[in-house]
Design a protein around this motif. Structure first.
Motif, PDB file in Angstrom:
ATOM      1  N   PRO A  52       0.825  -1.226   0.000  1.00 21.00           N
ATOM      2  CA  PRO A  52       0.000   0.000   0.000  1.00 21.00           C
ATOM      3  C   PRO A  52       0.850   1.264   0.000  1.00 21.00           C
ATOM      4  O   PRO A  52       0.520   2.240  -0.682  1.00 21.00           O
ATOM      5  CB  PRO A  52      -0.815  -0.153   1.283  1.00 21.00           C
ATOM      6  CG  PRO A  52      -0.955  -1.628   1.453  1.00 21.00           C
ATOM      7  CD  PRO A  52       0.363  -2.194   1.015  1.00 21.00           C
ATOM      8  N   ALA A  53       1.965   1.243   0.744  1.00 21.48           N
ATOM      9  CA  ALA A  53       2.853   2.404   0.750  1.00 21.48           C
ATOM     10  C   ALA A  53       3.508   2.581  -0.619  1.00 21.48           C
ATOM     11  O   ALA A  53       3.732   3.713  -1.074  1.00 21.48           O
ATOM     12  CB  ALA A  53       3.925   2.250   1.826  1.00 21.48           C
ATOM     13  N   GLY A  54       3.810   1.470  -1.292  1.00 19.05           N
ATOM     14  CA  GLY A  54       4.381   1.538  -2.631  1.00 19.05           C
ATOM     15  C   GLY A  54       3.401   2.109  -3.634  1.00 19.05           C
ATOM     16  O   GLY A  54       3.776   2.899  -4.508  1.00 19.05           O
ATOM     17  N   VAL A  55       2.139   1.694  -3.524  1.00 11.74           N
ATOM     18  CA  VAL A  55       1.095   2.243  -4.389  1.00 11.74           C
ATOM     19  C   VAL A  55       0.995   3.752  -4.192  1.00 11.74           C
ATOM     20  O   VAL A  55       0.930   4.527  -5.155  1.00 11.74           O
ATOM     21  CB  VAL A  55      -0.266   1.578  -4.096  1.00 11.74           C
ATOM     22  CG1 VAL A  55      -1.390   2.327  -4.809  1.00 11.74           C
ATOM     23  CG2 VAL A  55      -0.247   0.124  -4.531  1.00 11.74           C
ATOM     24  N   ALA A  56       1.009   4.177  -2.936  1.00 12.87           N
ATOM     25  CA  ALA A  56       0.896   5.601  -2.635  1.00 12.87           C
ATOM     26  C   ALA A  56       2.094   6.386  -3.167  1.00 12.87           C
ATOM     27  O   ALA A  56       1.941   7.473  -3.736  1.00 12.87           O
ATOM     28  CB  ALA A  56       0.758   5.804  -1.132  1.00 12.87           C
ATOM     29  N   ALA A  57       3.294   5.826  -2.993  1.00 17.72           N
ATOM     30  CA  ALA A  57       4.499   6.512  -3.472  1.00 17.72           C
ATOM     31  C   ALA A  57       4.499   6.626  -4.987  1.00 17.72           C
ATOM     32  O   ALA A  57       4.800   7.684  -5.550  1.00 17.72           O
ATOM     33  CB  ALA A  57       5.741   5.778  -2.982  1.00 17.72           C
TER      34      ALA A  57
END
Length: 304
Positions: A239-244
């Protein structure tokens, strides 16, 4: 361990906008310089040895006879050795000015073959070329080296060459902004490609091999991204990768809006309508290979 997010969720995370909508229409037409046979034939006639020498010469020609270090910096994702195998040797075969003429002639020929002489000679095609040229002239180029170099070129007389050059200026304008967004987020060249593959946009092996990075470089980038919580153990985005990744794309889109604001909503919409059938034709021709670095094939060409 972090759980990977499916590519469909990644696509939902990227908000649409005028800049992205226009990119989906002009990118396939610009990409003819990489995938149309006329481009390779033009490079061969200039004396370029192999695909990659032609690629770097054709794309870097607006910069002049620059060094491999400059091109490596501007293009961002290529291993320095990949660039150094092509440059500066390419400039010994042809002057950048001759390369520019050759690429315009090649794109004119490719577009005439692909879209048909009647379409290329139509008033609508000239209208598209002129609208795109106006948008390209309005692009803000401070800090955008490739965009500035392309924007400074003369206006081609023939509509096909003019349209292609205008779309190329807009494409490099967006690309320069994308590199700036990556740098701002601390995402290096290999990390950018690993994230792109994890998002389902391109084939990771294809990216690594064509950009000439070793498996160890790819693995190290993956480790760094996992340590940042951006990449899951199975290679997907967290999820953090998607956001980044979505954040980088949003910054890229925002930084690419100036030409369309200057052109105005009505004329931008008109250009979009004129470009859409051209983008579809390129997509239907099968020129963009699956898993290519552009990340714009099949259903994503012109919004399909």
């Amino acid at each position: 361990m972090p759980t990977a997010v499916q590519p469909t969720r990644w696509e939902e995370a990227v908000a649409g906008g005028t800049a992205r909508d226009m990119w989906e229409r002009y990118e396939p037409v610009h990409d003819l310089v990489y995938f149309a046979p006329e481009a390779r034939q033009a490079a061969d006639r200039l004396g370029m040895r192999g695909f990659w020498m032609g690629y770097f010469a054709l794309r870097a020609a607006p910069l002049g006879a620059v060094s491999p270090a400059v091109v490596t910096s501007c293009f961002y994702v290529f291993h320095p050795a990949r660039v150094a195998r092509a440059l500066p040797d390419a400039w010994g075969h042809a002057d950048p000015a001759d390369v520019l003429t050759a690429r315009w002639e090649a794109m004119d020929a490719a577009m005439t073959r692909l879209f048909g002489p009647e379409a290329v000679g139509s008033a609508q095609f000239t209208e598209a070329a002129d609208l795109a040229w106006e948008a390209a002239c309005a692009a803000d180029t401070p800090g955008r080296v490739l965009a500035a170099a392309n924007q400074a070129l003369e206006r081609p007389e023939r509509p096909a060459a003019r349209l292609w050059q205008a779309l190329t200026t807009l494409r490099e304008h967006r690309g320069d902004g994308h590199v700036a967004a990556l740098v701002g987020q601390g995402i290096g060249p290999v990390e950018a490609m690993v994230l792109k593959a994890a998002a389902g946009e391109s084939d990771g092996a294809f990216l690594r091999e064509t950009r000439k990075w070793e498996a160890e470089d790819w693995a190290a980038a993956g480790t760094a991204l996992r340590e940042r919580g951006l990449l899951a153990d199975d290679g997907g985005l967290t999820p953090a990768g998607v956001a980044a990744r979505a954040g980088v794309e949003a910054q890229t889109d925002e930084a690419a809006e100036r030409p369309w604001t200057a052109l105005g909503a009505q004329r931008t919409a008109r250009l979009a309508g004129l470009l859409e059938p051209l983008a579809r034709t390129v997509g239907d021709a099968g020129l963009l290979p699956a898993g290519n670095p552009v990340g714009l094939t099949g259903g994503r060409v012109a919004g399909r």
